[in-house]
Design a protein around this motif. Structure first.
Motif, PDB file in Angstrom:
ATOM      1  N   GLU A  87       3.384  27.123  14.060  1.00 29.05           N
ATOM      2  CA  GLU A  87       4.140  28.097  13.482  1.00 29.05           C
ATOM      3  C   GLU A  87       5.049  27.855  12.163  1.00 29.05           C
ATOM      4  OE1 GLU A  87       6.949  31.658  15.945  1.00 29.05           O
ATOM      5  OE2 GLU A  87       7.013  29.484  16.378  1.00 29.05           O
ATOM      6  N   ASP A  88       5.433  26.476  12.194  1.00 29.86           N
ATOM      7  CA  ASP A  88       5.953  26.145  10.922  1.00 29.86           C
ATOM      8  C   ASP A  88       5.048  25.609   9.518  1.00 29.86           C
ATOM      9  OD1 ASP A  88       4.949  23.870  11.645  1.00 29.86           O
ATOM     10  OD2 ASP A  88       6.830  22.777  11.867  1.00 29.86           O
ATOM     11  N   GLY A  89       3.794  26.078   9.693  1.00 34.61           N
ATOM     12  CA  GLY A  89       2.907  25.699   8.923  1.00 34.61           C
ATOM     13  C   GLY A  89       2.403  24.382   8.918  1.00 34.61           C
ATOM     14  N   SER A  90       3.016  23.400   9.545  1.00 28.87           N
ATOM     15  CA  SER A  90       2.146  22.131   9.910  1.00 28.87           C
ATOM     16  C   SER A  90       0.931  22.196  10.597  1.00 28.87           C
ATOM     17  CB  SER A  90       3.338  21.257  10.674  1.00 28.87           C
ATOM     18  OG  SER A  90       3.611  21.610  12.133  1.00 28.87           O
ATOM     19  N   TRP A  91       0.334  21.128  10.819  1.00 28.59           N
ATOM     20  CA  TRP A  91      -1.007  20.936  11.409  1.00 28.59           C
ATOM     21  C   TRP A  91      -1.114  19.679  12.346  1.00 28.59           C
ATOM     22  CZ3 TRP A  91      -3.933  16.946   9.718  1.00 28.59           C
ATOM     23  CH2 TRP A  91      -3.492  16.369   8.521  1.00 28.59           C
ATOM     24  N   GLU A  92      -2.074  19.847  13.122  1.00 25.90           N
ATOM     25  CA  GLU A  92      -2.390  18.445  13.992  1.00 25.90           C
ATOM     26  C   GLU A  92      -4.285  18.450  13.791  1.00 25.90           C
ATOM     27  OE1 GLU A  92      -0.640  16.175  14.995  1.00 25.90           O
ATOM     28  OE2 GLU A  92       1.238  17.469  14.604  1.00 25.90           O
ATOM     29  N   GLU A  93      -4.617  17.347  13.490  1.00 26.76           N
ATOM     30  CA  GLU A  93      -6.030  17.266  13.507  1.00 26.76           C
ATOM     31  C   GLU A  93      -6.658  15.981  14.397  1.00 26.76           C
ATOM     32  OE1 GLU A  93      -8.590  18.138   9.904  1.00 26.76           O
ATOM     33  OE2 GLU A  93      -8.914  15.970   9.858  1.00 26.76           O
ATOM     34  N   VAL A  94      -7.564  16.391  15.256  1.00 28.71           N
ATOM     35  CA  VAL A  94      -8.283  15.111  16.103  1.00 28.71           C
ATOM     36  C   VAL A  94      -9.877  15.225  15.500  1.00 28.71           C
ATOM     37  CG1 VAL A  94      -8.642  14.494  18.269  1.00 28.71           C
ATOM     38  CG2 VAL A  94      -6.534  15.345  17.617  1.00 28.71           C
ATOM     39  N   ILE A  95     -10.149  13.975  15.495  1.00 26.65           N
ATOM     40  CA  ILE A  95     -11.489  13.722  15.114  1.00 26.65           C
ATOM     41  C   ILE A  95     -12.105  12.654  16.242  1.00 26.65           C
ATOM     42  CG2 ILE A  95     -13.381  12.872  13.650  1.00 26.65           C
ATOM     43  CD1 ILE A  95     -11.658  13.763  11.098  1.00 26.65           C
ATOM     44  N   ILE A  96     -13.104  13.063  16.984  1.00 22.95           N
ATOM     45  CA  ILE A  96     -13.838  12.314  17.874  1.00 22.95           C
ATOM     46  C   ILE A  96     -15.072  11.822  17.642  1.00 22.95           C
ATOM     47  CG2 ILE A  96     -14.544  11.934  20.292  1.00 22.95           C
ATOM     48  CD1 ILE A  96     -12.069  14.406  20.936  1.00 22.95           C
ATOM     49  N   ARG A  97     -15.633  10.729  17.590  1.00 22.07           N
ATOM     50  CA  ARG A  97     -17.016  10.346  17.173  1.00 22.07           C
ATOM     51  C   ARG A  97     -17.553   9.427  18.280  1.00 22.07           C
ATOM     52  NH1 ARG A  97     -13.957   9.299  12.252  1.00 22.07           N
ATOM     53  NH2 ARG A  97     -14.535  10.684  10.493  1.00 22.07           N
ATOM     54  N   ARG A  98     -18.847   9.599  18.360  1.00 24.28           N
ATOM     55  CA  ARG A  98     -19.599   8.581  19.139  1.00 24.28           C
ATOM     56  C   ARG A  98     -19.569   7.223  18.367  1.00 24.28           C
ATOM     57  NH1 ARG A  98     -23.926  11.796  21.491  1.00 24.28           N
ATOM     58  NH2 ARG A  98     -24.120  13.696  20.434  1.00 24.28           N
ATOM     59  N   SER A  99     -19.331   6.188  19.375  1.00 28.04           N
ATOM     60  CA  SER A  99     -18.958   4.994  18.697  1.00 28.04           C
ATOM     61  C   SER A  99     -19.665   3.851  19.505  1.00 28.04           C
ATOM     62  CB  SER A  99     -17.490   4.722  19.033  1.00 28.04           C
ATOM     63  OG  SER A  99     -16.906   3.569  18.506  1.00 28.04           O
ATOM     64  N   ALA A 100     -19.574   2.666  18.852  1.00 32.25           N
ATOM     65  CA  ALA A 100     -19.947   1.300  19.569  1.00 32.25           C
ATOM     66  C   ALA A 100     -18.946   0.105  19.590  1.00 32.25           C
ATOM     67  CB  ALA A 100     -21.283   0.758  18.561  1.00 32.25           C
ATOM     68  N   PRO A 101     -18.987  -0.564  20.591  1.00 32.13           N
ATOM     69  CA  PRO A 101     -17.839  -1.507  21.051  1.00 32.13           C
ATOM     70  C   PRO A 101     -17.787  -2.331  19.830  1.00 32.13           C
ATOM     71  CG  PRO A 101     -19.339  -1.347  22.926  1.00 32.13           C
ATOM     72  CD  PRO A 101     -19.912  -0.643  21.525  1.00 32.13           C
ATOM     73  N   THR A 102     -16.623  -2.927  19.350  1.00 34.46           N
ATOM     74  CA  THR A 102     -16.437  -3.951  18.358  1.00 34.46           C
ATOM     75  C   THR A 102     -16.619  -5.369  19.005  1.00 34.46           C
ATOM     76  OG1 THR A 102     -14.144  -4.015  18.626  1.00 34.46           O
ATOM     77  CG2 THR A 102     -14.871  -2.362  17.013  1.00 34.46           C
ATOM     78  N   VAL A 103     -16.584  -6.394  18.380  1.00 26.55           N
ATOM     79  CA  VAL A 103     -16.600  -7.765  18.879  1.00 26.55           C
ATOM     80  C   VAL A 103     -15.271  -7.773  19.621  1.00 26.55           C
ATOM     81  CG1 VAL A 103     -16.629  -9.991  18.405  1.00 26.55           C
ATOM     82  CG2 VAL A 103     -17.995  -8.463  17.013  1.00 26.55           C
ATOM     83  N   GLY A 104     -14.208  -7.507  19.246  1.00 26.31           N
ATOM     84  CA  GLY A 104     -12.943  -7.766  19.522  1.00 26.31           C
ATOM     85  C   GLY A 104     -12.757  -6.980  20.968  1.00 26.31           C
ATOM     86  N   HIS A 105     -13.502  -5.917  21.050  1.00 26.27           N
ATOM     87  CA  HIS A 105     -13.223  -5.076  22.420  1.00 26.27           C
ATOM     88  C   HIS A 105     -14.360  -5.325  23.372  1.00 26.27           C
ATOM     89  CE1 HIS A 105     -11.595  -0.958  20.433  1.00 26.27           C
ATOM     90  NE2 HIS A 105     -10.805  -1.957  20.332  1.00 26.27           N
ATOM     91  N   ILE A 106     -15.479  -6.176  23.170  1.00 24.56           N
ATOM     92  CA  ILE A 106     -16.357  -6.715  24.025  1.00 24.56           C
ATOM     93  C   ILE A 106     -15.696  -7.701  24.604  1.00 24.56           C
ATOM     94  CG2 ILE A 106     -18.337  -8.113  24.156  1.00 24.56           C
ATOM     95  CD1 ILE A 106     -19.701  -6.506  21.895  1.00 24.56           C
ATOM     96  N   GLU A 107     -15.003  -8.589  24.012  1.00 21.33           N
ATOM     97  CA  GLU A 107     -14.118  -9.661  24.732  1.00 21.33           C
ATOM     98  C   GLU A 107     -13.007  -9.085  25.515  1.00 21.33           C
ATOM     99  OE1 GLU A 107     -15.244 -12.827  24.681  1.00 21.33           O
ATOM    100  OE2 GLU A 107     -16.818 -12.110  23.582  1.00 21.33           O
ATOM    101  N   ALA A 108     -12.411  -8.086  25.081  1.00 16.83           N
ATOM    102  CA  ALA A 108     -11.371  -7.633  25.908  1.00 16.83           C
ATOM    103  C   ALA A 108     -11.825  -6.827  27.072  1.00 16.83           C
ATOM    104  CB  ALA A 108     -10.486  -6.350  25.013  1.00 16.83           C
ATOM    105  N   LEU A 109     -13.078  -6.383  26.830  1.00 15.12           N
ATOM    106  CA  LEU A 109     -13.741  -5.574  28.183  1.00 15.12           C
ATOM    107  C   LEU A 109     -14.334  -6.857  29.189  1.00 15.12           C
ATOM    108  CD1 LEU A 109     -15.578  -2.710  26.398  1.00 15.12           C
ATOM    109  CD2 LEU A 109     -13.866  -2.362  27.699  1.00 15.12           C
ATOM    110  N   LYS A 110     -14.800  -7.768  28.620  1.00 19.80           N
ATOM    111  CA  LYS A 110     -15.355  -8.832  29.302  1.00 19.80           C
ATOM    112  C   LYS A 110     -14.096  -9.379  30.216  1.00 19.80           C
ATOM    113  CE  LYS A 110     -18.033 -11.502  27.745  1.00 19.80           C
ATOM    114  NZ  LYS A 110     -19.044 -12.421  26.504  1.00 19.80           N
ATOM    115  N   ALA A 111     -13.007  -9.544  29.512  1.00 22.94           N
ATOM    116  CA  ALA A 111     -11.836 -10.023  30.540  1.00 22.94           C
ATOM    117  C   ALA A 111     -11.389  -9.089  31.475  1.00 22.94           C
ATOM    118  CB  ALA A 111     -10.617 -10.258  29.265  1.00 22.94           C
TER     119      ALA A 111
END
Length: 346
Positions: A87-111
């Protein structure tokens, strides 16, 4: 936060492209199955609560495992874009994408004992007053793990009520706790009094210990009944009443509140929707297939003296992924139903 005034969606489920503007205080989405009603509610929830919203959407369809995450995208699209204007003219935007695990995430998931190769990865980026980035990993059972890159900004008040909210253990108990914490005994008594119009022997609602779990109970004249073994009608009504009685200046998203409801019970739900808009200044979005509920909302809104900006009906149709809508203001809906005897669902 002010009202949500507009919504734009690209690439989400069946919605290749959708744009709706000039929302009212109460917005009713009607249309055939597959016309985009549920997708619009989900998109609004994701825009208002990006991380919790996406997790909720995956959970409510999670029985289909990895395909539930894949089905978020329209066809072969690799990106979803959701944008709301306020109502005040502001906005919110969300973008969702297909992704792939990063090296750091692979280790975090393995843990955590997880194999990244067996998970579906989604990246989500939020911009606006709610800002942040995260990666979601969905496992074959539909469970969702969130790994945040960063998250900051405000949190909008938004509540999504659907069949999953009614049947999932913990959700009704959470709704009850929130109601008592934020609305106090006054909110609880209002819910009980409203239900007693249909269930005269109802005496109380409370969370009690049962089978080593804290379970919401309905107390009648002859004893207490666990929420989960009560009839579908009273369960749906109670969840909706607790949801609409608690928030203030928030957004309520309701999927088919008429489910399992006797006409008298449906009238209670309709009146509670109008009450939460007028008295609690909440904005409501709901989907329905019920002509009775539509007529009850329109007739009661007229009696209460609501204006065109208070209620609108969006009749939806989806063609080749593009959303089309016919919008009725309150006065137009009254004319259509009373004078022309139109079924606004068609």
């Amino acid at each position: 936060m002010g009202y949500v005034k507009g919504l734009e969606v690209e690439g989400y489920r069946g919605l290749r492209k959708a744009s709706l503007t000039d929302f009212a205080g109460i917005n009713v989405f009607v249309g055939k199955n597959g016309s985009g009603k549920s997708s619009l509610l989900e998109a609004l929830y994701i825009a208002l609560k990006p991380f919790d919203g996406l997790k909720h959407v995956v959970k409510r369809r999670g029985w289909f495992g990895l395909a539930s995450a894949e089905a978020l995208f329209h066809g072969r699209d690799s990106e979803i874009k959701i944008r709301i204007t306020l109502e005040d003219g502001s906005w919110e935007e969300v973008i969702i994408r297909r992704s792939a695990p990063t090296v750091g995430h692979i280790e975090a998931l393995k843990a955590k004992g997880l194999d990244a190769s067996k998970l579906y990865a989604l990246s989500i980026s939020a911009k606006g007053k709610v800002a942040g980035d995260a990666t979601f990993y969905v496992d074959p059972s539909g469970k969702c793990l969130t790994l945040f890159e960063k998250g900051e900004g405000m949190v909008y008040g938004a509540t999504f009520i659907d069949w999953n909210s009614v049947y999932s253990y913990g959700t009704p108990e959470e709704a009850y706790s929130t109601m008592v914490k934020e609305g106090g005994e006054e909110a609880k008594e209002a819910v009980i009094k409203t239900l007693q119009a249909e269930y005269e022997e109802l005496r109380d609602i409370a969370v009690l210990r049962a089978y080593d779990e804290w379970v919401l109970h309905l107390t009648f004249k002859d004893g207490a009944v666990p929420y989960y073994v009560a009839g579908d009608g009273i369960r749906y009504a109670l969840m909706y009443l607790m949801a609409v009685s608690t928030p203030k200046e928030a957004v309520l998203l309701m999927e088919e509140p008429e489910l399992h409801a006797h006409p008298r019970l449906m009238k209670i739900v309709a009146n509670s929707i109008l009450h939460t808009h007028r008295e609690r200044r909440n904005q409501v979005f709901l989907s329905t297939h019920s002509l009775e509920l539509i007529e009850m909302l329109i007739e009661q809104a007229e009696k209460l003296g609501l204006k065109d900006q208070d209620l609108k009906i969006y009749r939806l149709a989806l063609k080749n992924g593009v959303l089309y809508s016919k919008v009725y203001t309150l006065s137009e809906a009254l004319d259509a139903v009373k004078k022309l005897e139109w079924d606004l669902r068609r």
